[in-house]
Scaffold this motif. Structure first.
Motif, mmCIF file in Angstrom:
data_model
loop_
_atom_site.group_PDB
_atom_site.id
_atom_site.type_symbol
_atom_site.label_atom_id
_atom_site.label_comp_id
_atom_site.label_asym_id
_atom_site.label_seq_id
_atom_site.Cartn_x
_atom_site.Cartn_y
_atom_site.Cartn_z
ATOM 1 N N LEU A 58 2.350 1.869 -3.511
ATOM 2 C CA LEU A 58 1.317 2.353 -4.421
ATOM 3 C C LEU A 58 1.019 3.830 -4.172
ATOM 4 C CD1 LEU A 58 -0.695 1.661 -6.652
ATOM 5 C CD2 LEU A 58 -2.322 1.020 -4.875
ATOM 6 N N ARG A 59 0.942 4.221 -2.902
ATOM 7 C CA ARG A 59 0.696 5.628 -2.576
ATOM 8 C C ARG A 59 1.842 6.513 -3.043
ATOM 9 N NH1 ARG A 59 -1.126 5.254 3.577
ATOM 10 N NH2 ARG A 59 0.426 3.629 3.401
ATOM 11 N N VAL A 60 3.075 6.051 -2.901
ATOM 12 C CA VAL A 60 4.229 6.827 -3.355
ATOM 13 C C VAL A 60 4.210 6.963 -4.873
ATOM 14 C CG1 VAL A 60 6.753 6.809 -3.554
ATOM 15 C CG2 VAL A 60 5.667 6.271 -1.374
ATOM 16 N N ARG A 61 3.879 5.893 -5.560
ATOM 17 C CA ARG A 61 3.809 5.948 -7.018
ATOM 18 C C ARG A 61 2.694 6.890 -7.476
ATOM 19 N NH1 ARG A 61 4.873 -0.105 -9.423
ATOM 20 N NH2 ARG A 61 7.044 -0.239 -8.744
ATOM 21 N N LEU A 62 1.549 6.803 -6.861
ATOM 22 C CA LEU A 62 0.440 7.687 -7.231
ATOM 23 C C LEU A 62 0.782 9.148 -6.929
ATOM 24 C CD1 LEU A 62 -2.759 5.722 -6.140
ATOM 25 C CD2 LEU A 62 -2.039 6.309 -8.451
ATOM 26 N N ALA A 63 1.405 9.392 -5.811
ATOM 27 C CA ALA A 63 1.791 10.753 -5.468
ATOM 28 C C ALA A 63 2.815 11.281 -6.461
ATOM 29 C CB ALA A 63 2.350 10.803 -4.044
ATOM 30 N N SER A 64 3.772 10.454 -6.833
ATOM 31 C CA SER A 64 4.770 10.863 -7.810
ATOM 32 C C SER A 64 4.131 11.110 -9.171
ATOM 33 C CB SER A 64 5.854 9.788 -7.953
ATOM 34 O OG SER A 64 6.543 9.618 -6.743
ATOM 35 N N GLY B 287 0.805 -1.201 0.000
ATOM 36 C CA GLY B 287 0.000 0.000 0.000
ATOM 37 C C GLY B 287 0.847 1.264 0.000
ATOM 38 N N TYR B 288 1.946 1.215 0.731
ATOM 39 C CA TYR B 288 2.819 2.386 0.805
ATOM 40 C C TYR B 288 3.464 2.673 -0.550
ATOM 41 C CZ TYR B 288 6.750 5.347 2.083
ATOM 42 O OH TYR B 288 7.647 6.368 2.135
#
Length: 72
Positions: free
Chosen positions: A5-11, A2-3
């Motif tokens: 995925l969140r970093v990728r989406l934020a980037s 989950g972490y």
């Protein structure tokens, strides 16, 4: 998982926002250049018409006394 995925989406969204900002900036500059070009063409056309009208008016004024003399 989950972490990451969140970093990728934020980037991804940060990159998309940056690309959108740069794209809008380029479009705005292009719009300003086009606007300036069109306004310069319109000003040039207007000045040309003013000169033509001035010439025609001066011709008309110089012909008016001649017509008055010939009719008398």
């Amino acid at each position: 998982m989950g972490y990451v995925l969140r970093v990728r989406l934020a980037s991804f969204f940060a990159g998309a926002a940056t690309a959108s900002f740069i794209g809008l900036s380029v479009l705005y500059k292009d719009y300003k250049v086009a606007h300036e070009s069109i306004s310069q063409q319109a000003k040039s056309f207007h000045d040309s018409l003013d000169r033509r009208i001035s010439v025609l008016e001066s011709l008309r004024q110089s012909e008016a006394p001649q017509l008055a003399e010939t009719t008398e």
